[in-house]
Structure formats: structure tokens, C-alpha cells
Scaffold this motif. Structure first.
Motif, mmCIF file in Angstrom:
data_model
loop_
_atom_site.group_PDB
_atom_site.id
_atom_site.type_symbol
_atom_site.label_atom_id
_atom_site.label_comp_id
_atom_site.label_asym_id
_atom_site.label_seq_id
_atom_site.Cartn_x
_atom_site.Cartn_y
_atom_site.Cartn_z
ATOM 1 N N VAL A 44 -2.192 14.667 55.942
ATOM 2 C CA VAL A 44 -0.902 15.225 55.536
ATOM 3 C C VAL A 44 -0.068 15.463 56.792
ATOM 4 O O VAL A 44 -0.469 16.203 57.688
ATOM 5 N N ASP B 284 4.229 22.519 54.152
ATOM 6 C CA ASP B 284 3.056 21.757 54.583
ATOM 7 C C ASP B 284 1.796 22.146 53.807
ATOM 8 O O ASP B 284 1.050 21.278 53.336
ATOM 9 N N TYR B 285 1.556 23.440 53.684
ATOM 10 C CA TYR B 285 0.318 23.900 53.057
ATOM 11 C C TYR B 285 0.326 23.684 51.541
ATOM 12 O O TYR B 285 -0.738 23.503 50.941
ATOM 13 N N ARG C 103 1.702 20.992 50.154
ATOM 14 C CA ARG C 103 1.367 19.566 50.037
ATOM 15 C C ARG C 103 -0.112 19.321 50.307
ATOM 16 O O ARG C 103 -0.776 18.551 49.606
ATOM 17 N N LEU C 104 -0.664 20.002 51.319
ATOM 18 C CA LEU C 104 -2.087 19.890 51.614
ATOM 19 C C LEU C 104 -2.916 20.388 50.432
ATOM 20 O O LEU C 104 -3.914 19.758 50.054
ATOM 21 N N HIS C 105 -2.509 21.494 49.844
ATOM 22 C CA HIS C 105 -3.239 22.034 48.696
ATOM 23 C C HIS C 105 -3.261 21.020 47.547
ATOM 24 O O HIS C 105 -4.309 20.819 46.915
ATOM 25 N N ARG D 91 -5.726 18.304 48.326
ATOM 26 C CA ARG D 91 -7.109 18.778 48.120
ATOM 27 C C ARG D 91 -7.447 18.916 46.635
ATOM 28 O O ARG D 91 -8.561 18.600 46.218
ATOM 29 N N GLY E 108 -8.702 15.424 51.980
ATOM 30 C CA GLY E 108 -7.457 15.747 52.665
ATOM 31 C C GLY E 108 -7.722 16.277 54.063
ATOM 32 O O GLY E 108 -8.765 16.874 54.303
ATOM 33 N N SER E 109 -6.775 16.052 54.952
ATOM 34 C CA SER E 109 -6.913 16.535 56.330
ATOM 35 C C SER E 109 -5.620 17.199 56.793
ATOM 36 O O SER E 109 -4.531 16.680 56.575
ATOM 37 N N ASP E 110 -5.785 18.331 57.469
ATOM 38 C CA ASP E 110 -4.643 19.043 58.051
ATOM 39 C C ASP E 110 -4.593 18.869 59.566
ATOM 40 O O ASP E 110 -3.941 19.642 60.274
#
Length: 192
Positions: A37, A52-53, A55-57, A60, A71-73
Motif C-alpha cells: 500500500v 493510508d491506514y 486503505r491498508l485495513h 488486510r 498486505g504490507s505497510d
């Protein structure tokens, strides 16, 4: 372990992303696919991105039932804007036991020479390229042998289309994983 990195804003992630990623782990020598992401793609306006978080959530949520996809942050911790060449150097330092490859659509490959150190990416890394309808005239012979053309399904679906449909109050349920759909509905993201 050979890992494919699928970079993107994932604003939001949709079934097209999952179809491509699953095809790659099932039909190539990639053992895992990581959705990286990207907080700030230098080719896109940051103002159009959901947090950002968030979209990451969603990434995941979408990948939790896939054993070979995650997923990767990793780019959240790197200087912005994010450049693929810097992320790869960071990953190689952090995970020397892995071999990293890039995953991209043919449309992105045709732009790679405009990327920071695009020629170095072509020289040093394997790149797995999936087809796009608008790129049927790409000269595959113009690229080095590090570029692997994957006979993946052609998915003509974009996050831009999904955001537009949400703003118009249309049903996007078939276009995103159920967990992502529920999360979008609960938070009314992209409605305005």
C-alpha cells in the motif's frame, strides 16, 4: 522465497487486484504476493486518497483468507513520495532471505522509463506483467528477459470507477470482497 510485490494505492482494493494476485501465485514461480500500500505515489495526487491506514485495513480485510497473499505497510515507514527503487532497497536490507519481483500491468510497464531509476529496475529485478486491453500493441521484444509476460485474465475494473459509482449511490457489491464492501458501507467512504 520468491515474493511478488504488487504496488498500488488500493483506493479501494477490488476483486480485480485479487484475481491478478491469485493468478500469479498459482501460475508462476512466485510463492507469495504482497500488496504494498503506497501512501504517496509520485504520479498521483495525494488529496484524492483515503487515509493510508484505512486503505491498508481494507487490503488486510480482503486478503485475510488467502494464505499466499498479504498486505504490507512497508512504505509507510519510508520517506515520501515513495519510489519503487527505494522500497526495493529497503526490503532487500530487511529481508535478505527473500527474492523480490515486481508485478505491474502492461500500462505501467510502458511508463517505466519515466520512473525514478526505471532502467535499473528493468536491469536488476524480475517483473511480472499482466495484460491490459488498451496495451495489445506493446512490443514485447523491446523489453529484457527479466520481464515475464503472464497470461492472466484481463480485468477492466478500476478503483476510480468504484469511487465514482459510490459517489453516485450505485451498488458496488460484486466488485469488492464482502469484508471490504461492509467496511465501505459502514464508514460511507467515497460518498462525497
Amino acid at each position: 522465497m520468491k515474493i511478488g510485490l504488487f504496488f498500488g494505492s488500493f483506493n479501494p482494493i477490488h476483486i480485480g487486484h485479487l484475481i491478478i494476485a491469485n493468478h500469479l501465485v498459482e501460475h508462476t514461480d512466485l510463492l507469495e504476493v504482497w500488496f504494498v500500500v503506497t501512501p504517496h505515489n509520485p504520479h498521483k495526487k495525494k488529496s484524492t486518497l483515503l487515509d493510508d491506514y484505512q486503505r491498508l485495513h481494507m487490503v488486510r480485510l480482503a486478503t485475510e483468507s488467502y494464505h499466499k497473499i498479504k498486505g504490507s505497510d512497508i512504505e509507510f515507514k519510508l520517506p515520501q513520495p515513495n519510489y519503487t527503487i527505494h522500497t526495493l532497497a529497503h526490503l532487500e536490507d530487511k529481508f535478505p532471505q527473500h527474492e523480490f519481483s515486481l508485478i505491474m500491468g502492461a500500462d505501467n510497464l510502458s511508463q517505466i522509463h519515466s520512473w525514478k531509476n526505471g532502467d535499473l529496475l528493468l536491469e536488476r529485478y524480475s517483473i511480472y506483467v499482466y495484460p491490459r486491453v488498451q496495451d495489445t500493441d506493446i512490443n514485447r521484444g523491446a523489453y529484457p528477459t527479466s520481464v515475464h509476460w503472464v497470461d492472466a485474465p484481463i480485468i477492466e475494473l478500476s478503483a476510480t470507477q468504484i469511487r465514482s459509482m459510490l459517489r453516485e449511490g450505485k451498488n458496488i457489491r460484486p466488485l469488492v470482497p464482502l469484508e471490504v464492501f461492509d467496511y465501505l458501507e459502514k464508514n460511507a467512504f467515497y460518498r462525497k
